[in-house]
Design a protein around this motif. Structure first.
Motif, mmCIF file in Angstrom:
data_model
loop_
_atom_site.group_PDB
_atom_site.id
_atom_site.type_symbol
_atom_site.label_atom_id
_atom_site.label_comp_id
_atom_site.label_asym_id
_atom_site.label_seq_id
_atom_site.Cartn_x
_atom_site.Cartn_y
_atom_site.Cartn_z
ATOM 1 N N SER A 19 -64.678 -27.790 13.451
ATOM 2 C CA SER A 19 -65.065 -28.514 12.317
ATOM 3 C C SER A 19 -66.003 -29.524 12.849
ATOM 4 O O SER A 19 -67.087 -29.867 12.333
ATOM 5 C CB SER A 19 -63.902 -29.327 11.525
ATOM 6 O OG SER A 19 -63.019 -28.488 11.238
ATOM 7 N N LYS A 22 -69.374 -28.028 13.621
ATOM 8 C CA LYS A 22 -70.293 -27.807 12.556
ATOM 9 C C LYS A 22 -70.672 -29.337 11.816
ATOM 10 O O LYS A 22 -71.781 -29.225 11.228
ATOM 11 C CB LYS A 22 -69.223 -27.349 11.263
ATOM 12 C CG LYS A 22 -68.944 -25.703 11.683
ATOM 13 C CD LYS A 22 -68.037 -25.166 10.505
ATOM 14 C CE LYS A 22 -68.089 -23.614 10.758
ATOM 15 N NZ LYS A 22 -67.126 -23.207 9.751
ATOM 16 N N ALA A 23 -70.037 -30.197 12.114
ATOM 17 C CA ALA A 23 -70.528 -31.728 11.705
ATOM 18 C C ALA A 23 -71.651 -31.834 12.449
ATOM 19 O O ALA A 23 -72.799 -32.581 12.006
ATOM 20 C CB ALA A 23 -69.352 -32.604 11.628
ATOM 21 N N LYS A 26 -74.961 -30.596 11.266
ATOM 22 C CA LYS A 26 -75.589 -31.245 10.449
ATOM 23 C C LYS A 26 -76.599 -32.579 10.677
ATOM 24 O O LYS A 26 -77.362 -32.889 9.616
ATOM 25 C CB LYS A 26 -74.723 -31.716 9.375
ATOM 26 C CG LYS A 26 -73.912 -30.501 8.748
ATOM 27 C CD LYS A 26 -72.828 -30.977 7.908
ATOM 28 C CE LYS A 26 -71.973 -29.963 7.193
ATOM 29 N NZ LYS A 26 -70.819 -30.468 6.469
ATOM 30 N N THR A 157 -65.724 -34.849 8.164
ATOM 31 C CA THR A 157 -66.576 -33.869 7.918
ATOM 32 C C THR A 157 -66.498 -33.083 6.704
ATOM 33 O O THR A 157 -67.309 -32.372 6.306
ATOM 34 C CB THR A 157 -66.120 -32.650 8.827
ATOM 35 O OG1 THR A 157 -64.713 -32.491 8.682
ATOM 36 C CG2 THR A 157 -66.381 -33.197 10.310
ATOM 37 N N THR A 158 -65.693 -33.668 5.791
ATOM 38 C CA THR A 158 -65.440 -33.113 4.367
ATOM 39 C C THR A 158 -66.558 -33.056 3.382
ATOM 40 O O THR A 158 -67.380 -34.185 3.121
ATOM 41 C CB THR A 158 -64.372 -33.913 3.854
ATOM 42 O OG1 THR A 158 -63.056 -33.747 4.716
ATOM 43 C CG2 THR A 158 -63.782 -33.220 2.434
ATOM 44 N N GLU A 159 -66.865 -31.869 3.114
ATOM 45 C CA GLU A 159 -67.765 -31.710 1.728
ATOM 46 C C GLU A 159 -67.000 -32.024 0.454
ATOM 47 O O GLU A 159 -66.374 -30.884 0.075
ATOM 48 C CB GLU A 159 -68.649 -30.479 1.897
ATOM 49 C CG GLU A 159 -69.506 -30.626 3.498
ATOM 50 C CD GLU A 159 -70.253 -29.263 3.043
ATOM 51 O OE1 GLU A 159 -70.455 -28.667 2.272
ATOM 52 O OE2 GLU A 159 -71.215 -29.122 4.349
ATOM 53 N N LEU A 161 -66.735 -31.740 -3.274
ATOM 54 C CA LEU A 161 -67.286 -30.911 -4.362
ATOM 55 C C LEU A 161 -67.345 -31.710 -5.665
ATOM 56 O O LEU A 161 -66.863 -32.722 -5.637
ATOM 57 C CB LEU A 161 -66.529 -29.686 -4.621
ATOM 58 C CG LEU A 161 -66.385 -28.800 -3.479
ATOM 59 C CD1 LEU A 161 -65.524 -27.532 -3.902
ATOM 60 C CD2 LEU A 161 -67.629 -28.242 -2.799
ATOM 61 N N LYS A 162 -68.173 -31.201 -6.719
ATOM 62 C CA LYS A 162 -68.321 -31.956 -7.908
ATOM 63 C C LYS A 162 -67.147 -31.991 -8.905
ATOM 64 O O LYS A 162 -67.197 -32.732 -9.790
ATOM 65 C CB LYS A 162 -69.755 -31.655 -8.574
ATOM 66 C CG LYS A 162 -70.959 -31.716 -7.694
ATOM 67 C CD LYS A 162 -72.044 -31.417 -8.523
ATOM 68 C CE LYS A 162 -73.559 -31.469 -7.596
ATOM 69 N NZ LYS A 162 -74.552 -31.093 -8.240
ATOM 70 N N ASP A 238 -60.342 -28.745 -1.570
ATOM 71 C CA ASP A 238 -61.047 -29.757 -2.451
ATOM 72 C C ASP A 238 -60.147 -30.079 -3.623
ATOM 73 O O ASP A 238 -59.946 -31.323 -4.034
ATOM 74 C CB ASP A 238 -62.402 -29.351 -2.756
ATOM 75 C CG ASP A 238 -63.124 -30.356 -3.823
ATOM 76 O OD1 ASP A 238 -63.454 -31.380 -3.267
ATOM 77 O OD2 ASP A 238 -63.080 -30.267 -4.920
ATOM 78 N N ASP A 262 -59.992 -36.150 6.730
ATOM 79 C CA ASP A 262 -60.264 -35.659 5.382
ATOM 80 C C ASP A 262 -59.691 -36.530 4.238
ATOM 81 O O ASP A 262 -60.202 -36.534 3.184
ATOM 82 C CB ASP A 262 -59.600 -34.099 5.443
ATOM 83 C CG ASP A 262 -60.353 -33.256 6.065
ATOM 84 O OD1 ASP A 262 -61.568 -33.445 6.157
ATOM 85 O OD2 ASP A 262 -60.165 -32.118 6.334
ATOM 86 N N TYR A 266 -61.368 -38.671 1.151
ATOM 87 C CA TYR A 266 -60.824 -38.249 -0.388
ATOM 88 C C TYR A 266 -60.323 -39.590 -0.665
ATOM 89 O O TYR A 266 -59.859 -39.648 -2.063
ATOM 90 C CB TYR A 266 -59.898 -37.209 -0.453
ATOM 91 C CG TYR A 266 -60.469 -36.101 -0.472
ATOM 92 C CD1 TYR A 266 -61.074 -35.328 -1.683
ATOM 93 C CD2 TYR A 266 -60.827 -34.983 0.519
ATOM 94 C CE1 TYR A 266 -61.732 -34.319 -1.787
ATOM 95 C CE2 TYR A 266 -61.453 -33.956 0.729
ATOM 96 C CZ TYR A 266 -61.903 -33.151 -0.687
ATOM 97 O OH TYR A 266 -62.629 -32.036 -0.581
#
Length: 347
Positions: A19, A22-23, A26, A157-159, A161-162, A238, A262, A266
């Protein structure tokens, strides 16, 4: 144009190191320094792991001459022992080396019988990254590295979502279900307050000792208030974080827990233990609630406090969002990585 070789686990391996890398991938520094990720470990059977390691090492040797800095991610003793080989060849080729240390317990690493591995690894590095001030103290007390040590936190690192999901009366645990993470303590603690709050659930998102967890919840009579989702990712992850109202991680040992990061991303109020990097930022009762590892009664009290006090939940949730957007912001951490690369490569 400087180039950086990154040595870490497979992209397909579950866990904090993957994780984090991967962060880093970016960030602008990844392209600016032409970073290349060499994968050296994967969660498979023994023979496949050996083949994967050999393949990664051969690839490393092939491209090493054309790179200037080697950034090595490692953790527990088996990982550290493997990485000694990479450090040795990097230094033979006169490359700068960063060792990024992700271990979860000093007693299994720098304060254990494996101390010699870390002594070899860290002393040959030009810089050693640790995940918190507490870890810096642990490592320095054991190996006296002084100025060679640098604290760089793991990033959020959390993406997110919409999609929108309605909040539920859920206390969420995310991570592998094992003794070190304390999942059983959470079940036992919730059992002490479950009858008082019959409309609340504890939800476990992660692989590991799921059957043992189910049996324990049945034994304690809270199986109807307990759910085990198994490993979740992407949309399902998510969804469960957005539906949760409280996050709890009762760990006995950590580096810096990605699951807590994470939860902050949120905006969840967090109950956890003062282990790993948590004491660096913990303000008990303000930005999270703390309890000592293994203290079931104290954990039950903290669960009850957050369940019953909506205002407290909202106040701590605001602090969670603040931490995610400042100290642990992805761009902030990647800028620190870039600064370190720049400093070492221009020495």
């Amino acid at each position: 144009m400087f180039k950086v070789l990154v040595i870490a686990t497979s992209r397909k391996t579950r866990g904090g190191i993957t994780s984090v890398v991967k962060a880093h991938e970016k960030g602008e520094q990844w392209n600016n320094y032409h970073c290349k990720w060499i994968e050296t470990h994967i969660d498979k059977n023994g023979k496949y792991k050996l083949w994967y390691f050999i393949k990664g090492f051969v690839q490393f040797l092939w491209v090493l001459p054309s790179y200037d800095l080697v950034h090595i991610h490692t953790s527990e003793p088996p990982s550290a022992l493997r990485k000694c080989l990479f450090v040795s060849f990097a230094k033979i080729c006169r490359k700068k080396v960063i060792v990024h240390f992700h271990a979860f317990s000093p007693d299994t690493t720098v304060n254990s019988k494996y101390r010699w591995i870390y002594h070899y690894l860290f002393n040959r590095a030009d810089r050693v990254i640790v995940l918190s001030e507490m870890w810096k103290e642990y490592v320095n007390n054991a190996l006296q590295l002084n100025d060679k040590l640098q604290v760089i936190y793991n990033p959020c690192t959390t993406e997110i979502l919409k999609e929108k999901h309605e909040k539920k009366n859920i206390i969420l645990y995310a991570g592998t279900l094992n003794i070190r993470k304390g999942y059983a303590d959470m079940i036992k603690a919730f059992a002490l307050v479950a009858k008082t709050y019959p409309d609340w659930l504890i939800v476990f998102a992660g692989n590991g000792e799921i059957e043992q967890g189910r049996k324990l919840s049945e034994k304690l009579g809270i199986n109807k208030q307990t759910e085990f989702l198994g490993w979740v990712n992407g949309y399902e992850k998510d969804k469960v974080f957005k539906e949760a109202t409280i996050f709890c991680l009762p760990s006995y040992a950590e580096g810096f827990p990605m699951a807590v990061l994470d939860a902050w991303a949120y905006g969840l109020p967090v109950i956890t233990t003062p282990v790993g990097g948590i004491p660096d930022i913990a303000k008990d009762g303000k930005n999270l609630l703390l309890f000592k590892p293994g203290d079931i009664k104290s954990l039950a009290d903290q669960l009850g406090k957050l369940i019953s006090n909506k205002l407290l939940r909202e106040d701590i949730a605001k602090e969670s969002k603040l931490l995610a957007s400042t100290t642990f912001k992805l761009e902030t951490i990647n800028n620190e990585i870039a600064d370190l690369y720049d400093q070492l490569l221009k020495e």
